[in-house]
Design an enzyme around this catalytic site. Structure first.
Site, PDB file in Angstrom:
ATOM      1  N   GLY A  86     -22.305  43.028   2.310  1.00 36.58           N
ATOM      2  CA  GLY A  86     -23.506  43.643   2.863  1.00 36.58           C
ATOM      3  C   GLY A  86     -23.797  44.994   2.252  1.00 36.58           C
ATOM      4  O   GLY A  86     -24.460  45.116   1.224  1.00 36.58           O
ATOM      5  N   CYS A  87     -23.276  46.049   2.878  1.00 40.64           N
ATOM      6  CA  CYS A  87     -23.639  47.407   2.473  1.00 40.64           C
ATOM      7  C   CYS A  87     -23.014  47.820   1.147  1.00 40.64           C
ATOM      8  O   CYS A  87     -23.583  48.650   0.433  1.00 40.64           O
ATOM      9  CB  CYS A  87     -23.275  48.382   3.577  1.00 40.64           C
ATOM     10  SG  CYS A  87     -24.229  48.085   5.097  1.00 40.64           S
ATOM     11  N   ILE A  88     -21.850  47.257   0.792  1.00 42.92           N
ATOM     12  CA  ILE A  88     -21.273  47.550  -0.523  1.00 42.92           C
ATOM     13  C   ILE A  88     -22.121  46.916  -1.609  1.00 42.92           C
ATOM     14  O   ILE A  88     -22.415  47.551  -2.637  1.00 42.92           O
ATOM     15  CB  ILE A  88     -19.818  47.071  -0.600  1.00 42.92           C
ATOM     16  CG1 ILE A  88     -18.956  47.832   0.404  1.00 42.92           C
ATOM     17  CG2 ILE A  88     -19.262  47.222  -2.021  1.00 42.92           C
ATOM     18  CD1 ILE A  88     -18.968  49.333   0.247  1.00 42.92           C
TER      19      ILE A  88
END
Length: 216
Positions: free
Chosen positions: A148-150
């Site tokens: 997701g955020c990575i």
């Protein structure tokens, strides 16, 4: 179709490499992900990444490497994007204790601290401006979750034209398969997937070169 099909079409052939100055982003190591009392907290790969990132940051701060640290939090559900995750909607609030950044990887007197509202640490924050001022051209991505955020932060780092490194053991996810799949895909296109040992060796080389230039 096989993994060799990507290789045969030249994916991943050219390494990103490193430039003149590193910077580190620490994505969402907030208690909601690192404290097992919370619904999303305590995943083994995330905890491994937290421990390794702590080691990386100890060296980075000692050498003066710029660090940007973030959490994700909102005033209320009205402010949020349309998250499909109940635990995010219920706990990623400014007034919820799980929103706090884990103190093991956080130095508020040193780190640029931002509260992001979207998956990427770069989206509508001051991180890119901070790195421009610090003359950073190589960004090391740490944190969670890989899928997701990575992933989003890595693509934005690439889009900002930074050389981007993702140490595999400094990022984590809920499950291992999405972790592996997303790192493989990022490594084919946008980033160099490394590890803690190689990243520490890079910081040592950079610091030695900086010290030598200052004393020349």
């Amino acid at each position: 179709m096989s993994e060799d099909d990507y290789k045969n079409r030249s994916y991943g052939e050219i390494p990103v490499g490193t430039g003149f100055k590193p910077g580190i982003v620490v994505v969402d190591f907030q208690l909601g992900f690192t404290d097992p009392q919370y619904p999303l907290g305590g995943a083994p790969l995330v905890m491994r990444a937290l421990e390794n990132t702590e080691k990386l940051l100890e060296v980075a701060r000692r050498y003066g490497v710029p660090v940007a640290n973030c959490n994700t939090a909102y005033m209320n559900e009205r402010e949020m994007p349309y998250w499909k995750i109940t635990a995010v909607r219920e706990t990623f609030r400014h007034d919820h204790p799980s929103a706090a950044i884990d103190p093991r990887i956080y130095d508020p007197a040193y780190d640029l601290t931002v509260c992001k509202k979207a998956p990427s640490i770069f989206f509508s924050t001051d991180v890119a401006d901070f790195f421009t001022k610090e003359r950073v051209d190589t960004v090391i991505i740490t944190g969670c979750n890989t899928s997701g955020c990575i992933r989003a932060s890595s693509i934005d780092s690439f889009s900002h034209k930074y050389r981007t490194l993702v140490p595999e053991d400094c990022v984590g996810d809920i499950e291992e398969q999405p972790h592996r799949d997303n790192l493989r895909d990022l490594g084919r296109r946008y980033v160099d997937v490394t590890n803690l040992a190689d990243t520490l060796a890079y910081l040592e080389r950079w610091h030695a070169a900086e010290t030598a230039s200052e004393t020349a």
